[in-house]
Design a protein around this motif. Structure first.
Motif: not given
Length: 202
Positions: A27-31, A43-61
């Motif tokens: 994962x590029x970024x796990x939150x 800039x995320x270059x991902x040849x496997x898996x995922x780019x950004x994963x957010x699991x939770x509450x709040x605010x993502x900008x």
């Protein structure tokens, strides 16, 4: 890996390649956790898996964020069911999930391209997405479920690819608006999808 909470967490001005493996899937970024996270000029270059994963509450900008998968016309022709596994192929641009349906998003100039699976998946979120593209996805470009209201403007979803998965033709979807979701669009374009452009599933 980022744990949200307390003061806003900021990730900015960085290029990420592949990311760290989490449970076998890079994962590029796990939150995780609850709080505000800002991702800017990334800039995320991902040849496997995922780019950004957010699991939770709040605010993502997210501002000026690009997720680039590794799907090409050449490897698309060779995809079989095992190739959709996250340790073998980039399968999601960003996945946002709030089980409490309490995640607010504020996106500007966010793009996803060339993944085999889902470009942008959102569950339990509300907010806005302005100026962005989702292109070259084999699967579903944008998927929402139980999102409340999401306002999107100046968004283009195009060049959706169909594929042969385990010997059977698989249709592509540009946008799927799932149960419990309200998506308001202004100057949105869905075009050149090898399958179905927009589906609303109540």
């Amino acid at each position: 890996r980022v744990t949200a909470g307390g003061s806003p967490t900021v990730i900015e001005d960085v290029d990420i390649e592949n990311g760290q493996a989490t449970g076998g899937a890079p994962l590029g970024i796990l939150i995780t956790g609850d709080g505000e996270v800002r991702i800017e000029d990334v800039d995320l270059s991902i040849d496997r898996g995922g780019g950004v994963l957010f699991e939770g509450d709040g605010r993502l900008v997210m501002r000026r964020v690009a997720v680039r998968g590794a799907l090409t016309d050449a490897n698309l022709a060779m995809l079989q069911d095992q190739a959709f596994e996250p340790d073998k192929m980039s399968i999601v641009g960003f996945l946002l999930s709030s089980s409490n349906k309490n995640l607010a998003i504020d996106f500007e100039d966010v793009s996803v391209e060339n993944v085999a699976g889902v470009g942008a998946a959102m569950y339990g979120v509300t907010g806005t997405w302005t100026d962005g593209t989702v292109r070259g996805v084999a699967g579903t470009g944008v998927l929402t479920e139980e999102t409340g209201t999401v306002d999107v403007s100046d968004i283009s979803v195009f060049d959706g690819r169909a594929t042969n998965w385990a010997g059977a033709s698989v249709e592509n979807f540009g946008v799927v608006i799932g149960p419990g979701s309200t998506v308001n669009t202004t100057r949105a374009v869905v075009a050149d999808i090898q399958g179905i452009g927009i589906v609303q599933d109540d």
